[in-house]
Design a protein around this motif. Structure first.
Motif, PDB file in Angstrom:
ATOM      1  N   ASP A  43       0.806  -1.221   0.000  1.00  0.00           N
ATOM      2  CA  ASP A  43       0.000   0.000   0.000  1.00  0.00           C
ATOM      3  C   ASP A  43       0.838   1.269   0.000  1.00  0.00           C
ATOM      4  O   ASP A  43       1.704   1.450   0.865  1.00  0.00           O
ATOM      5  CB  ASP A  43      -0.919   0.023   1.225  1.00  0.00           C
ATOM      6  N   LEU A  44       0.560   2.131  -0.968  1.00  0.00           N
ATOM      7  CA  LEU A  44       1.085   3.490  -0.950  1.00  0.00           C
ATOM      8  C   LEU A  44      -0.039   4.377  -0.439  1.00  0.00           C
ATOM      9  O   LEU A  44      -1.134   4.375  -1.002  1.00  0.00           O
ATOM     10  CB  LEU A  44       1.525   3.933  -2.341  1.00  0.00           C
ATOM     11  N   ALA A  45       0.217   5.095   0.649  1.00  0.00           N
ATOM     12  CA  ALA A  45      -0.852   5.863   1.295  1.00  0.00           C
ATOM     13  C   ALA A  45      -0.490   7.331   1.436  1.00  0.00           C
ATOM     14  O   ALA A  45       0.662   7.683   1.700  1.00  0.00           O
ATOM     15  CB  ALA A  45      -1.151   5.276   2.673  1.00  0.00           C
ATOM     16  N   LEU A  46      -1.485   8.172   1.243  1.00  0.00           N
ATOM     17  CA  LEU A  46      -1.380   9.599   1.552  1.00  0.00           C
ATOM     18  C   LEU A  46      -2.317   9.848   2.723  1.00  0.00           C
ATOM     19  O   LEU A  46      -3.517   9.562   2.633  1.00  0.00           O
ATOM     20  CB  LEU A  46      -1.795  10.462   0.364  1.00  0.00           C
ATOM     21  N   MET A  47      -1.767  10.368   3.817  1.00  0.00           N
ATOM     22  CA  MET A  47      -2.561  10.503   5.033  1.00  0.00           C
ATOM     23  C   MET A  47      -2.481  11.915   5.590  1.00  0.00           C
ATOM     24  O   MET A  47      -1.424  12.542   5.604  1.00  0.00           O
ATOM     25  CB  MET A  47      -2.081   9.501   6.087  1.00  0.00           C
ATOM     26  N   ASN A  48      -3.642  12.387   6.040  1.00  0.00           N
ATOM     27  CA  ASN A  48      -3.735  13.685   6.693  1.00  0.00           C
ATOM     28  C   ASN A  48      -4.511  13.487   7.990  1.00  0.00           C
ATOM     29  O   ASN A  48      -5.644  13.006   7.968  1.00  0.00           O
ATOM     30  CB  ASN A  48      -4.457  14.685   5.778  1.00  0.00           C
ATOM     31  N   SER A  51      -4.319  18.000   9.886  1.00  0.00           N
ATOM     32  CA  SER A  51      -3.430  19.142   9.679  1.00  0.00           C
ATOM     33  C   SER A  51      -3.444  19.523   8.205  1.00  0.00           C
ATOM     34  O   SER A  51      -4.189  18.964   7.407  1.00  0.00           O
ATOM     35  CB  SER A  51      -2.004  18.794  10.113  1.00  0.00           C
ATOM     36  N   GLN A  52      -2.598  20.467   7.836  1.00  0.00           N
ATOM     37  CA  GLN A  52      -2.529  20.882   6.435  1.00  0.00           C
ATOM     38  C   GLN A  52      -1.542  20.041   5.638  1.00  0.00           C
ATOM     39  O   GLN A  52      -1.495  20.133   4.413  1.00  0.00           O
ATOM     40  CB  GLN A  52      -2.128  22.358   6.352  1.00  0.00           C
ATOM     41  N   ASN A  53      -0.752  19.237   6.327  1.00  0.00           N
ATOM     42  CA  ASN A  53       0.301  18.474   5.661  1.00  0.00           C
ATOM     43  C   ASN A  53      -0.118  17.032   5.402  1.00  0.00           C
ATOM     44  O   ASN A  53      -0.639  16.354   6.292  1.00  0.00           O
ATOM     45  CB  ASN A  53       1.578  18.485   6.521  1.00  0.00           C
ATOM     46  N   TRP A  54       0.130  16.583   4.182  1.00  0.00           N
ATOM     47  CA  TRP A  54      -0.120  15.200   3.807  1.00  0.00           C
ATOM     48  C   TRP A  54       1.195  14.432   3.863  1.00  0.00           C
ATOM     49  O   TRP A  54       2.221  14.915   3.396  1.00  0.00           O
ATOM     50  CB  TRP A  54      -0.695  15.120   2.394  1.00  0.00           C
ATOM     51  N   GLU A  55       1.164  13.238   4.436  1.00  0.00           N
ATOM     52  CA  GLU A  55       2.336  12.377   4.479  1.00  0.00           C
ATOM     53  C   GLU A  55       2.152  11.218   3.507  1.00  0.00           C
ATOM     54  O   GLU A  55       1.069  10.640   3.419  1.00  0.00           O
ATOM     55  CB  GLU A  55       2.557  11.828   5.894  1.00  0.00           C
ATOM     56  N   ILE A  56       3.222  10.894   2.773  1.00  0.00           N
ATOM     57  CA  ILE A  56       3.191   9.771   1.839  1.00  0.00           C
ATOM     58  C   ILE A  56       4.037   8.643   2.414  1.00  0.00           C
ATOM     59  O   ILE A  56       5.175   8.866   2.836  1.00  0.00           O
ATOM     60  CB  ILE A  56       3.738  10.170   0.454  1.00  0.00           C
ATOM     61  N   LYS A 102       7.363   2.906   5.711  1.00  0.00           N
ATOM     62  CA  LYS A 102       8.306   4.018   5.781  1.00  0.00           C
ATOM     63  C   LYS A 102       7.768   5.163   4.937  1.00  0.00           C
ATOM     64  O   LYS A 102       6.972   4.962   4.011  1.00  0.00           O
ATOM     65  CB  LYS A 102       9.686   3.595   5.274  1.00  0.00           C
ATOM     66  N   ASN A 103       8.193   6.376   5.266  1.00  0.00           N
ATOM     67  CA  ASN A 103       7.761   7.547   4.515  1.00  0.00           C
ATOM     68  C   ASN A 103       8.493   7.625   3.181  1.00  0.00           C
ATOM     69  O   ASN A 103       9.629   7.163   3.046  1.00  0.00           O
ATOM     70  CB  ASN A 103       8.020   8.822   5.316  1.00  0.00           C
ATOM     71  N   LEU A 104       7.827   8.212   2.192  1.00  0.00           N
ATOM     72  CA  LEU A 104       8.404   8.409   0.868  1.00  0.00           C
ATOM     73  C   LEU A 104       8.480   9.895   0.557  1.00  0.00           C
ATOM     74  O   LEU A 104       7.722  10.702   1.107  1.00  0.00           O
ATOM     75  CB  LEU A 104       7.547   7.730  -0.202  1.00  0.00           C
ATOM     76  N   SER A 105       9.380  10.248  -0.356  1.00  0.00           N
ATOM     77  CA  SER A 105       9.398  11.621  -0.848  1.00  0.00           C
ATOM     78  C   SER A 105       8.298  11.755  -1.897  1.00  0.00           C
ATOM     79  O   SER A 105       7.783  10.759  -2.410  1.00  0.00           O
ATOM     80  CB  SER A 105      10.756  11.945  -1.478  1.00  0.00           C
ATOM     81  N   ASP A 106       7.943  12.984  -2.220  1.00  0.00           N
ATOM     82  CA  ASP A 106       6.903  13.198  -3.230  1.00  0.00           C
ATOM     83  C   ASP A 106       7.509  13.496  -4.594  1.00  0.00           C
ATOM     84  O   ASP A 106       6.889  14.134  -5.445  1.00  0.00           O
ATOM     85  CB  ASP A 106       5.960  14.328  -2.811  1.00  0.00           C
TER      86      ASP A 106
END
Length: 251
Positions: A43-48, A51-56, A102-106
């Motif tokens: 799964d690749l996820a974008l989560m908020n 807040s105003q920031n989305w984490e990938i 783990k987090n990914l860059s955009d």
């Protein structure tokens, strides 16, 4: 206020790589304890989380049930990738995130705010990004291997798969362990478990996915979910999100 869950299938042009698209939004006014079940997807996820920031982030394969907490006001979009995507779209092994993430860059996955306003916008932009990734020639053995794995829902033996794609079982297992962190047999068992979600959600507590017998069925369900098929079917307080989602879509 409610828990909103949506899903969609990909168009045929990317179906070798993508199993499904998902959206989850916690509007219940409270945190939701949940359990992630092994389902054979990456799964690749974008989560908020309000807040105003989305984490990938990227989550590797799960081989055991994992307890999580979904904070109030969380909104998440995700792409459920098939394993062929790991090498040809993501371009890296995921064995280091087995049962984790783990987090990914955009750098590649560049979503604008408008892409995340609606589920339809997200699916459209995700499809556009995937189609825009340059892919080298795909090994035909791998394409055929994964087609057989998914069409059989993990029911074919390692030897049957090996014979059909003319690729030795030893080489296939080396590939699986290097890329995904588990053996081919282990992955097929997880797929077979995942294919039982729908019948279990409908109250069918008897095996229909090539389990040896009822005892084997119960043992495998407990191994991957931590509970019996009956408890999984009841899904008290929507503990298992996969079962909750299937029940919503079957209404």
């Amino acid at each position: 206020m409610s828990l909103l869950i949506q899903s969609a299938l990909p168009d045929s042009s990317i179906s070798h790589f993508v199993h499904s698209f998902w959206m989850l939004e916690n509007n219940t006014g409270k945190d939701i304890p949940s359990t992630i079940l092994p389902n054979g997807m990456v799964d690749l996820a974008l989560m908020n989380m309000g807040s105003q920031n989305w984490e990938i982030s990227i989550r590797g394969l799960d081989t055991v049930p994992s307890a999580i907490n979904i904070p109030v006001a969380t909104k998440m979009f995700s792409i459920g990738f098939k394993l062929l995507a790991v090498e040809y779209l993501l371009g890296d092994s995921i064995k280091d995130v087995l049962n984790g993430g783990k987090n990914l860059s955009d750098e590649i996955w560049q979503f604008e705010e408008t892409d995340l306003n609606t589920f339809e916008n997200f699916c459209s932009k995700a499809t556009q990004i995937i189609k825009g990734i340059f892919i080298e020639n795909i090994d035909n053995r791998k394409t055929k291997l994964f087609d057989l794995i998914y069409s059989s829902k993990g029911s074919l033996s390692v030897q049957e798969l090996s014979d059909n794609v003319f690729w030795s079982s030893r080489q296939i297992n080396r590939y699986f362990n290097q890329q995904f962190g588990i053996s081919l047999k282990a992955y097929c068992n997880i797929l077979r478990f995942g294919s039982s979600f729908k019948p279990i959600s409908e109250g069918n507590l008897f095996p229909d996915q090539n389990f040896t017998d009822q005892n084997h069925f119960i043992k495998e369900i407990k191994k991957y979910s931590g509970v019996t098929p009956k408890e999984l079917s009841k899904n008290v307080e929507d503990r298992f999100m996969d079962i909750t989602a299937i029940k919503k879509f079957n209404k």
